[in-house]
Write a protein that holds these residues in place. Structure first.
Motif, PDB file in Angstrom:
ATOM      1  N   LEU A  41      -0.687   3.875  -1.153  1.00  0.00           N
ATOM      2  CA  LEU A  41       0.263   4.741  -1.571  1.00  0.00           C
ATOM      3  C   LEU A  41       1.423   5.215  -1.560  1.00  0.00           C
ATOM      4  O   LEU A  41       1.755   5.238  -1.920  1.00  0.00           O
ATOM      5  CB  LEU A  41      -0.754   5.760  -2.627  1.00  0.00           C
ATOM      6  N   GLN A  42       1.639   5.629   0.042  1.00  0.00           N
ATOM      7  CA  GLN A  42       3.125   6.230   0.787  1.00  0.00           C
ATOM      8  C   GLN A  42       3.954   4.457   0.638  1.00  0.00           C
ATOM      9  O   GLN A  42       4.517   4.703   0.648  1.00  0.00           O
ATOM     10  CB  GLN A  42       3.141   6.596   1.697  1.00  0.00           C
ATOM     11  N   LEU A  43       3.028   3.255   0.834  1.00  0.00           N
ATOM     12  CA  LEU A  43       4.167   1.784   1.268  1.00  0.00           C
ATOM     13  C   LEU A  43       4.842   1.668  -0.632  1.00  0.00           C
ATOM     14  O   LEU A  43       5.173   0.874  -0.312  1.00  0.00           O
ATOM     15  CB  LEU A  43       3.055   1.283   1.667  1.00  0.00           C
ATOM     16  N   GLY A  44       4.068   2.229  -2.052  1.00  0.00           N
ATOM     17  CA  GLY A  44       4.436   1.638  -2.786  1.00  0.00           C
ATOM     18  C   GLY A  44       3.814   1.335  -3.833  1.00  0.00           C
ATOM     19  O   GLY A  44       4.204   0.438  -4.827  1.00  0.00           O
ATOM     20  N   ALA A  45       2.166   0.826  -3.719  1.00  0.00           N
ATOM     21  CA  ALA A  45       1.514   0.674  -4.254  1.00  0.00           C
ATOM     22  C   ALA A  45       1.515   1.057  -5.095  1.00  0.00           C
ATOM     23  O   ALA A  45       1.596   2.476  -5.612  1.00  0.00           O
ATOM     24  CB  ALA A  45      -0.493   0.770  -3.854  1.00  0.00           C
ATOM     25  N   LYS A  46       0.829  -0.035  -7.068  1.00  0.00           N
ATOM     26  CA  LYS A  46       0.662   0.883  -7.518  1.00  0.00           C
ATOM     27  C   LYS A  46       0.107   2.060  -8.394  1.00  0.00           C
ATOM     28  O   LYS A  46       0.342   3.162  -9.208  1.00  0.00           O
ATOM     29  CB  LYS A  46       1.579   0.045  -9.239  1.00  0.00           C
ATOM     30  N   LYS A  47      -1.267   1.445  -7.489  1.00  0.00           N
ATOM     31  CA  LYS A  47      -2.404   1.961  -8.402  1.00  0.00           C
ATOM     32  C   LYS A  47      -3.597   1.386  -7.369  1.00  0.00           C
ATOM     33  O   LYS A  47      -2.915   0.310  -6.345  1.00  0.00           O
ATOM     34  CB  LYS A  47      -2.898   1.721  -9.214  1.00  0.00           C
ATOM     35  N   VAL A  48      -3.797   2.788  -7.120  1.00  0.00           N
ATOM     36  CA  VAL A  48      -5.247   2.471  -5.602  1.00  0.00           C
ATOM     37  C   VAL A  48      -6.106   2.881  -5.647  1.00  0.00           C
ATOM     38  O   VAL A  48      -6.358   4.196  -6.346  1.00  0.00           O
ATOM     39  CB  VAL A  48      -4.618   2.468  -4.284  1.00  0.00           C
ATOM     40  N   PHE A  49      -7.690   2.241  -5.295  1.00  0.00           N
ATOM     41  CA  PHE A  49      -8.893   2.978  -5.947  1.00  0.00           C
ATOM     42  C   PHE A  49      -9.698   2.220  -4.899  1.00  0.00           C
ATOM     43  O   PHE A  49      -9.369   0.943  -4.559  1.00  0.00           O
ATOM     44  CB  PHE A  49      -9.224   2.817  -7.383  1.00  0.00           C
ATOM     45  N   GLU A  73      -1.783  -3.438  -7.640  1.00  0.00           N
ATOM     46  CA  GLU A  73      -2.073  -2.257  -7.960  1.00  0.00           C
ATOM     47  C   GLU A  73      -3.807  -3.054  -7.791  1.00  0.00           C
ATOM     48  O   GLU A  73      -4.157  -4.182  -7.874  1.00  0.00           O
ATOM     49  CB  GLU A  73      -2.673  -2.833  -9.428  1.00  0.00           C
ATOM     50  N   ILE A  74      -4.387  -1.777  -6.856  1.00  0.00           N
ATOM     51  CA  ILE A  74      -5.442  -2.428  -5.863  1.00  0.00           C
ATOM     52  C   ILE A  74      -6.441  -1.622  -5.656  1.00  0.00           C
ATOM     53  O   ILE A  74      -6.864  -0.994  -5.549  1.00  0.00           O
ATOM     54  CB  ILE A  74      -4.783  -2.278  -3.968  1.00  0.00           C
ATOM     55  N   VAL A  75      -7.802  -2.616  -5.758  1.00  0.00           N
ATOM     56  CA  VAL A  75      -9.128  -1.679  -5.280  1.00  0.00           C
ATOM     57  C   VAL A  75      -9.468  -2.595  -4.044  1.00  0.00           C
ATOM     58  O   VAL A  75      -9.791  -3.819  -4.177  1.00  0.00           O
ATOM     59  CB  VAL A  75     -10.424  -2.199  -6.732  1.00  0.00           C
ATOM     60  N   LEU A  76      -9.926  -1.748  -3.127  1.00  0.00           N
ATOM     61  CA  LEU A  76     -10.264  -1.737  -1.990  1.00  0.00           C
ATOM     62  C   LEU A  76     -11.796  -1.033  -2.114  1.00  0.00           C
ATOM     63  O   LEU A  76     -12.209  -0.377  -2.538  1.00  0.00           O
ATOM     64  CB  LEU A  76      -9.818  -0.847  -1.087  1.00  0.00           C
ATOM     65  N   THR A  77     -12.205  -2.514  -0.906  1.00  0.00           N
ATOM     66  CA  THR A  77     -14.028  -2.136  -0.652  1.00  0.00           C
ATOM     67  C   THR A  77     -14.449  -2.674   1.018  1.00  0.00           C
ATOM     68  O   THR A  77     -13.712  -3.111   1.203  1.00  0.00           O
ATOM     69  CB  THR A  77     -15.002  -3.102  -1.654  1.00  0.00           C
ATOM     70  N   ALA A  78     -15.327  -2.140   1.203  1.00  0.00           N
ATOM     71  CA  ALA A  78     -15.566  -1.805   2.520  1.00  0.00           C
ATOM     72  C   ALA A  78     -17.546  -0.630   2.632  1.00  0.00           C
ATOM     73  O   ALA A  78     -17.094  -0.464   1.183  1.00  0.00           O
ATOM     74  CB  ALA A  78     -15.010  -1.681   3.878  1.00  0.00           C
TER      75      ALA A  78
END
Ligand code: NDP
Length: 283
Positions: A73-81, A54-59
């Motif tokens: 999300l396509q690759l299978g992450a459970k959650k992404v923000f 489950e990932i939070v991305l920042t830049a």
């Protein structure tokens, strides 16, 4: 002599006796990843996704972050923000950590990877740039880690700090960048001691990378460095594996570990070898 032999044997033992990586250990892990819009950070986002994190991305760039999120999300992450923010702002680290907490409800891995843009050339006296770069590459890492430490202590989590060979061994054309990376080693090395003394089970993994084939690095070093660049997706995987196995340091490619171990034994010869990899005339 005895001390030296014991040191070499201990180094060899540590080299071969490493924990093996279990991908299941990352499934469902809550990850905050900085510098996630391009380069090695983007590749780490894809690996974490394949492992079911489950990932939070920042830049800073929202359009790129959105694209990375969709692929995750396509690759299978459970959650992404994602949260766009600029680490040259002293308020950004607290904002980003609070956002991650709110979205993920906790944190298992904090991956500090972003860097500000810096020229690859001889020092020309731009002290203001060095001050700014210290904020982006060093002080924001300290602030992100400080904001996240209580949460990582709860989860017995991992603090993963991406550095460079240039943060262990001085190289030409990287004065300010190198200073920010050496500073990371000093700060997080000292913090590692203190966490152990306080019996806090937060692991700090410092990642030492060589030249990696990201767009920015290839563009900057073209005609200036005689070294082959290693693949960004492999570097990304090495970092994730090191964090997951709670390694103290990760070296990618592996032979950088030898360079670092030998760096203080033959300083004159070391500097001659380093300089032979750089083209002095084209800068
Ligand atoms: P890139 O330049 O490809 O990526 C840098 C990332 O940082 C981007 O996501 C960028 O996104 C983000 N970023 C830049 N400025 C800021 C800012 N002010 N605030 C927040 N985010 C910012 O770098 P690499 O992938 O090559 O490097 C990743 C890590 O690996 C770094 O720590 C670097 O030192 C290390 N490394 C890389 C090597 C290489 O050869 N590539 C060699 C050794 C170490 P955006 O512009 O959208 O903000």
């Amino acid at each position: 002599k005895v001390l030296c032999t014991v040191g070499i044997l201990a180094g060899l033992l540590a080299f071969f006796w490493r924990d093996t990586f279990n991908p299941d250990s990352i499934s469902g892990a809550r990850v905050l990843l900085t510098g996630a819009s391009t380069g090695i950070g983007e590749q780490m986002a894809y690996h974490y996704s394949k492992f079911g994190a489950e990932i939070v991305l920042t830049a800073r760039r929202e359009t790129l972050l959105r694209k990375v999120m969709e692929k995750c999300l396509q690759l299978g992450a459970k959650k992404v923000f994602y949260i766009p923010d600029d680490m040259s702002s002293p308020q950004a680290p607290e904002r980003v950590v609070q956002f991650a907490l709110q979205k993920l409800g906790g944190l298992d891995h904090l991956v500090l990877n972003h860097i500000g843009s810096t020229p690859f050339r001889m020092w020309e006296g731009d002290v203001e740039h060095t001050r700014w770069l210290l904020q982006v590459n060093f002080l924001s890492y300290v602030a992100l880690a400080s904001a996240a430490l209580p949460i990582l202590a709860e989860s017995k989590g991992s603090l993963i700090v991406v550095s460079s060979l240039t943060g262990k061994v001085s190289t030409p054309f990287t004065t300010s960048y190198s200073a920010t990376k050496f500073a990371l080693d000093g700060f997080f090395g000292s913090l590692r001691h203190e966490l152990a003394m306080q019996k806090q089970d937060v692991c700090i993994t410092l990642c030492i990378l060589g030249l990696i084939n990201t767009e920015v690095a290839l563009e900057k070093t073209r005609d200036k460095v005689y070294l082959s660049a290693y693949p960004a997706d492999e570097a990304a995987l090495a970092i994730i594996q090191g964090g997951a196995t709670r390694a103290r340091e990760v070296f990618y490619p592996w032979w950088l570990e030898l360079v670092c171990r030998l760096r203080d034994w033959f300083p004159d010869q070391r500097d001659v070898v380093i300089q032979s990899f750089y083209n002095y005339t084209s800068t």
